[in-house]
Design an enzyme around this catalytic site. Structure first.
Site, PDB file in Angstrom:
ATOM      1  N   VAL A  44     -60.491  83.810  -9.892  1.00 51.18           N
ATOM      2  CA  VAL A  44     -61.523  83.010  -9.241  1.00 51.18           C
ATOM      3  C   VAL A  44     -62.293  83.783  -8.169  1.00 51.18           C
ATOM      4  CG1 VAL A  44     -60.382  80.816  -9.678  1.00 51.18           C
ATOM      5  CG2 VAL A  44     -59.861  82.078  -7.581  1.00 51.18           C
ATOM      6  N   LYS A  78     -47.816  80.308 -15.881  1.00 48.77           N
ATOM      7  CA  LYS A  78     -48.404  79.433 -16.904  1.00 48.77           C
ATOM      8  C   LYS A  78     -47.494  79.273 -18.124  1.00 48.77           C
ATOM      9  CE  LYS A  78     -53.075  80.520 -15.363  1.00 48.77           C
ATOM     10  NZ  LYS A  78     -52.613  81.211 -14.157  1.00 48.77           N
ATOM     11  N   GLU A 110     -56.278  73.528 -18.866  1.00 47.81           N
ATOM     12  CA  GLU A 110     -55.997  73.768 -17.447  1.00 47.81           C
ATOM     13  C   GLU A 110     -55.140  72.637 -16.867  1.00 47.81           C
ATOM     14  OE1 GLU A 110     -58.603  75.843 -14.024  1.00 47.81           O
ATOM     15  OE2 GLU A 110     -59.481  74.034 -14.861  1.00 47.81           O
ATOM     16  N   THR A 132     -63.057  73.259 -10.203  1.00 49.44           N
ATOM     17  CA  THR A 132     -62.828  72.267 -11.247  1.00 49.44           C
ATOM     18  C   THR A 132     -62.451  70.896 -10.698  1.00 49.44           C
ATOM     19  OG1 THR A 132     -60.553  73.044 -11.473  1.00 49.44           O
ATOM     20  CG2 THR A 132     -62.187  73.992 -12.962  1.00 49.44           C
ATOM     21  N   ILE A 183     -44.543  91.582 -18.298  1.00 51.31           N
ATOM     22  CA  ILE A 183     -45.325  90.869 -17.287  1.00 51.31           C
ATOM     23  C   ILE A 183     -45.619  89.481 -17.823  1.00 51.31           C
ATOM     24  CG2 ILE A 183     -47.335  90.934 -15.788  1.00 51.31           C
ATOM     25  CD1 ILE A 183     -45.449  93.429 -15.716  1.00 51.31           C
ATOM     26  N   LEU A 200     -54.982  87.676  -6.915  1.00 49.70           N
ATOM     27  CA  LEU A 200     -56.285  87.730  -6.265  1.00 49.70           C
ATOM     28  C   LEU A 200     -57.024  89.004  -6.634  1.00 49.70           C
ATOM     29  CD1 LEU A 200     -55.361  86.461  -2.706  1.00 49.70           C
ATOM     30  CD2 LEU A 200     -56.831  85.312  -4.341  1.00 49.70           C
ATOM     31  N   HIS A 209     -56.180  99.664 -24.795  1.00 48.18           N
ATOM     32  CA  HIS A 209     -57.102  99.538 -25.928  1.00 48.18           C
ATOM     33  C   HIS A 209     -58.518  99.919 -25.531  1.00 48.18           C
ATOM     34  CE1 HIS A 209     -58.874  96.930 -29.363  1.00 48.18           C
ATOM     35  NE2 HIS A 209     -58.534  98.124 -29.811  1.00 48.18           N
ATOM     36  N   GLY A 213     -55.046 100.029 -18.105  1.00 54.25           N
ATOM     37  CA  GLY A 213     -56.379  99.987 -17.511  1.00 54.25           C
ATOM     38  C   GLY A 213     -56.714  98.668 -16.857  1.00 54.25           C
TER      39      GLY A 213
END
Length: 608
Positions: A450, A405, A537, A467, A401, A444, A309, A285
């Site tokens: 963002v 990061k 970050e 930021t 996936i 995106l 979930h 979902g």
């Protein structure tokens, strides 16, 4: 004029032309060939009248919008007239054993001239004497090729369209000063600001479907110098096949300006993996998971299992896919939590999927800094549950996936994703299931990204919060990310970490400025404020460590990393201690191990 009024008027007009033309033809030639008898003349006239209306109906002469007539409509007139004359000639031949060719020739010519003239006069009247609706917005069309001319024609034709074309621009020097449907090509793309000001343009439509992303960005930069609202047409194939209409011209989106070309898929290899197979998608979902489901559906699996979930998100994607594919394959929505190990094993045992795409994860970096135990439970233990269940049930392919990061992560989210990678890398060494991970950058438009945040801030009147002025990120679209995942599954040999060549990173502040102008505002109106880096970050992100990069692409724009995991016994030993740690210990342990460079030895994978 309404259809009910127009059709009787055209029938009466054509009847007068048909009857008049044959008598004119007869009296023009009468002094030189007194061969017609009045009965024969009247039989020919009635035959011609009936046959004309017959063929006018066949070629739909009464259903055409003649104020927009062009070559296609002229061809229809010529065909209808020619066949009606030919039928009359047959009647003359049968009834009188002779065909009066010269009379019928003059009649044919008069028909084409008078019927064509009566129709095309409507267009002349519209183009030159009827002013456009003053409520319509003056529009500049970028591109005077087939797509641009189609847009102009449909905008001129549509009473419902709010746009009215007054000028073209095109970089082809041979098209300069030409008029297309009465609309002049007034310059090239570098002249857009001048033409917008000169013609008081309020809307610009970019009508070149073949543009590369970089070319699109260059043209948009010129449009952004004006106050006109910029739009873009759908794909030309969709316009020509009738899937969409010109009224569905859409706003330019940030995705159009990324400067990246979409990845082309190896459809045959993907079909071999998915067509007729049972496929399970966890997190079905979510933004990525739901798009993976859409992409998979194109390959006609036998069953598609939608596991998630949240019941609302699963309901939404379930209803969407059933609407399009309910008659093509079985769609099974499954509400389950990947942290529930017994439930996940039961699902795997019940459905025995051939392929699993594991997209369920917590992905929000600052949020996971405040909730590290939840990140561990979902991203590490949840992944372990799904992966080990897939291994136990003999799943052929398993695709995790992952994220950029996971490279040198200073935060909880990235560290837990690196642990998830190491879990499947270790399983790949001993399992018959082909386990792989796919890393890509920010997506995106996904939830928590963002773009939705910036849009809300713009709608509220600003300012947009960024930021740091120098912070950069890799970006890709949701469909592109999903296609990469599916292609990676087809390339899998076991143990790989696939990485997409994502081009150059994008400055977040540039993204914010583009979104402001795309929304019809200036940067000064909305404003940009800098809030400082958030917990966890980084200023910039990497897709692979320097020692992880393999230079050769295994597929256009796809690389294989060679990130070596911690040994399985050590890894599972550490994972076993995580539930007993507090937040400080968790972060210290996760980040420390995720940033450790293990054996430089390359993971053994099959030949690509």
């Amino acid at each position: 004029m309404s259809y009910k009024k127009r059709v009787p008027l055209l029938i009466v007009l054509d009847s007068l032309i048909v009857l008049t033309a044959i008598f004119i033809g007869y009296y023009v030639l009468h002094p030189y060939m007194n061969v017609y008898t009045m009965p024969m003349l009247w039989i020919s006239a009635i035959t011609l009248l009936c046959s004309h209306h017959l063929f006018a109906s066949v070629y739909r002469l009464y259903q055409k919008a003649w104020e927009y007539a062009s070559v296609g409509e002229l061809k229809a007139i010529v065909k209808a007239v020619t066949f009606s004359i030919a039928l009359t000639a047959i009647v003359q031949l049968v009834g009188y054993q002779n065909v009066y060719v010269r009379v019928l020739g003059i009649t044919w010519m008069l028909h084409v001239i008078l019927i064509g003239g009566s129709r095309f006069s409507w267009r002349v009247l519209r183009d030159h004497f009827i002013a456009p609706n003053p409520n319509k917005e003056k529009t500049l069309i970028v591109g005077a090729g087939s797509a641009g001319t189609m847009v102009a024609r449909q905008l001129l034709k549509s009473n419902e369209a709010d746009l009215y074309p007054v000028a073209f621009v095109d970089d082809d020097e041979n098209k300069q000063k030409l008029q297309i449907y009465g609309v002049e090509v007034k310059g090239n793309s570098s002249d857009i600001p001048r033409i917008v000001e000169q013609c008081k343009i309020s809307h610009i439509v970019i009508a070149i479907p073949s543009l590369s992303k970089q070319e699109m960005k260059n043209i948009y930069d010129g449009c952004a110098k004006t106050k006109a609202k910029t739009k873009i047409i759908p794909m030309i194939e969709d316009l020509m096949t009738g899937k969409v209409s010109v009224s569905q011209i859409r706003d330019v989106e940030v995705e159009d300006l990324l400067g990246r070309e979409p990845i082309e898929l190896d459809m045959n290899s993907i079909s071999d993996k998915l067509t007729g197979k049972t496929v399970l998608v966890t997190g079905a979902g979510g933004s990525i998971g739901s798009e993976i489901c859409r992409q998979i559906s194109r390959f006609s699996p036998s069953k598609l299992l939608l596991l998630g979930h949240g019941e609302n998100s699963i309901y939404t994607i379930d209803m969407e896919l059933r609407k399009k594919y309910s008659n093509e394959f079985e769609i099974i929505p499954i509400i389950a939590d990947i942290q529930d190990r017994n439930r996940i094993f039961d699902i795997m045992a019940q459905y025995k999927p051939d392929v699993v795409y594991h997209a369920a994860a917590h992905k929000h970096v600052p949020l996971m800094e405040y909730n590290p135990t939840e990140a561990v439970k979902n991203n590490i233990f949840g992944t372990r549950n799904v992966a080990e269940a897939a291994d136990a049930m003999g799943v052929k392919n398993f695709v995790l996936i992952s994220t950029d990061k996971a490279v040198n992560p200073p935060n909880i989210m990235g560290s837990t994703k690196r642990f998830a990678e190491m879990i499947i890398q270790n399983l790949a060494k001993e399992s018959k299931t082909k386990f792989v991970a796919v890393r890509f950058g920010n997506v995106l438009g996904s939830r928590g990204s963002v773009i939705p945040l910036f849009k809300k801030q713009i709608q509220a009147g600003g300012p947009i919060t960024v930021t740091h002025p120098d912070i950069t990120r890799y970006f890709m679209t949701i469909p592109e990310a999903s296609r990469l995942v599916i292609q990676a599954g087809a390339l899998a040999r076991g143990g790989e970490v696939f990485v997409l060549d994502m081009g150059e990173p994008v400055k977040i502040v540039d993204l914010a400025k583009n979104l402001i102008t795309l929304s019809g505002y200036s940067v000064e109106e909305i404003g940009i404020e800098y809030s400082g880096l958030r917990p966890g970050e980084k200023m910039y992100e990497e897709l692979l460590n320097d020692n992880e990069v393999q230079k050769e692409q295994v597929f256009p724009k796809i690389f294989i990393g060679k990130a070596e995991p911690m040994e399985k016994n050590e890894l599972y030993s550490v994972i076993g201690t995580l539930p007993d740690m507090d937040a400080v210990e968790l972060k210290e342990t996760l980040v420390g191990i995720a940033n450790t460079k293990f054996s430089e030895k390359k993971i053994l994978v099959g030949s690509m």
